[in-house]
Design an enzyme around this catalytic site. Structure first.
Site, PDB file in Angstrom:
ATOM      1  N   TYR A   1       2.820  -7.336  -1.202  1.00  0.00           N
ATOM      2  CA  TYR A   1       2.418  -5.801  -1.339  1.00  0.00           C
ATOM      3  C   TYR A   1       3.382  -5.562  -2.648  1.00  0.00           C
ATOM      4  O   TYR A   1       3.007  -4.934  -3.676  1.00  0.00           O
ATOM      5  CB  TYR A   1       2.841  -4.899  -0.019  1.00  0.00           C
ATOM      6  CG  TYR A   1       2.541  -3.618  -0.513  1.00  0.00           C
ATOM      7  CD1 TYR A   1       1.387  -2.962  -0.700  1.00  0.00           C
ATOM      8  CD2 TYR A   1       3.697  -2.725  -0.586  1.00  0.00           C
ATOM      9  CE1 TYR A   1       1.036  -1.632  -1.188  1.00  0.00           C
ATOM     10  CE2 TYR A   1       3.359  -1.292  -0.771  1.00  0.00           C
ATOM     11  CZ  TYR A   1       2.286  -0.949  -1.238  1.00  0.00           C
ATOM     12  OH  TYR A   1       1.969   0.426  -1.538  1.00  0.00           O
TER      13      TYR A   1
ATOM     14  N   SER B   1       4.044   2.735  -6.243  1.00  0.00           N
ATOM     15  CA  SER B   1       4.823   2.838  -5.181  1.00  0.00           C
ATOM     16  C   SER B   1       6.395   2.348  -5.503  1.00  0.00           C
ATOM     17  O   SER B   1       6.748   1.809  -6.372  1.00  0.00           O
ATOM     18  CB  SER B   1       4.480   1.732  -3.996  1.00  0.00           C
ATOM     19  OG  SER B   1       5.377   1.628  -2.927  1.00  0.00           O
TER      20      SER B   1
END
Length: 240
Positions: A146, A133
């Protein structure tokens, strides 16, 4: 000449499903892995072995890989896509959410790598694509845990690439920005979900899972002596 086996984790929705559809359309046999096996079977893709597997369960994952390779031949590509995005503030987020992200995003990724790597090294051929990501490259509000897991994906991928490069195995990181998938729905904080949804609308929408799948296919389809080490992609109007 038949095309080689492609393995995709987290293939029941989002990026994983888009990759499954794309590689199937290109003629690859598939091993599709997810906890929701009914969703995999509902895709109705030819030459696709669908198995209910939690990537945190290494033995079950390895058994599925062995079964698929016995049927279709050696795996030439694994797309480690299974992931969890549980946004929250460290001060009040349930620690169980940290554990789940670490288990799936980091340990599950390692398990996927381990399930195919010995065979790829023995054959001196193969590709490992890890879905990370933009949050593996920079930080964002409410993303601390995260981001930690996705920074780990980047570090693992780069270190692994250095370990296996001389055995002609490629390691590729795909780092999307915001993507239209189910990931946001897993966040338990309604206020964070609402803010994220409003932001997506403000920028005119985010990229589709099919856009990420196309990047995966592009990287894989380069000659084996060419390793596209990392692709970062996002909506044009996504600034951070």
């Amino acid at each position: 000449m038949s095309l080689p086996l492609v393995i995709i984790t987290g293939a029941s929705s989002g990026i994983g499903e888009a990759c499954a559809r794309l590689f199937s359309a290109q003629g690859h046999p598939l091993l599709l892995l997810a906890r929701r096996v009914a969703r995999l079977e509902a895709l109705g893709l030819p030459n696709a072995l669908c198995r209910e597997v939690d990537v945190c369960d290494h033995e079950t994952l390895l058994a599925a890989v062995n079964e698929a390779e016995a049927r279709f031949g050696a795996a030439d590509l694994i797309v480690n896509n299974a992931g969890q995005m549980l946004l929250g503030r460290i001060a009040d987020q349930d620690p169980a959410e940290w554990s789940r992200m670490l288990d799936v995003n980091v340990k599950g990724l390692l398990s996927g790598i381990r399930s195919v790597l010995p065979g790829m090294l023995a054959r001196r051929h193969g590709t490992i694509i890890n879905i990370s990501s933009v949050a593996g490259r920079k930080t964002f509000d409410f993303h601390a845990a995260y981001c930690g897991t996705k920074f780990a994906v980047h570090a693992i991928s780069e270190n692994l690439r250095q370990e296996v490069a001389l055995q002609d195995v490629r390691v590729i990181t795909i780092a999307p920005g915001a993507v239209e998938t189910e990931l946001l729905t897993h966040t338990s904080d309604q206020g964070i979900r609402d803010g994220y949804t409003a932001w997506k609308e403000e920028i005119g929408g985010v990229i589709a899972a099919a856009d990420v799948a196309a990047a995966v296919a592009f990287a894989y389809q380069q000659p084996q002596n060419v390793c596209v080490r990392e692709i970062v992609l996002a909506a044009t109007r996504q600034q951070p």
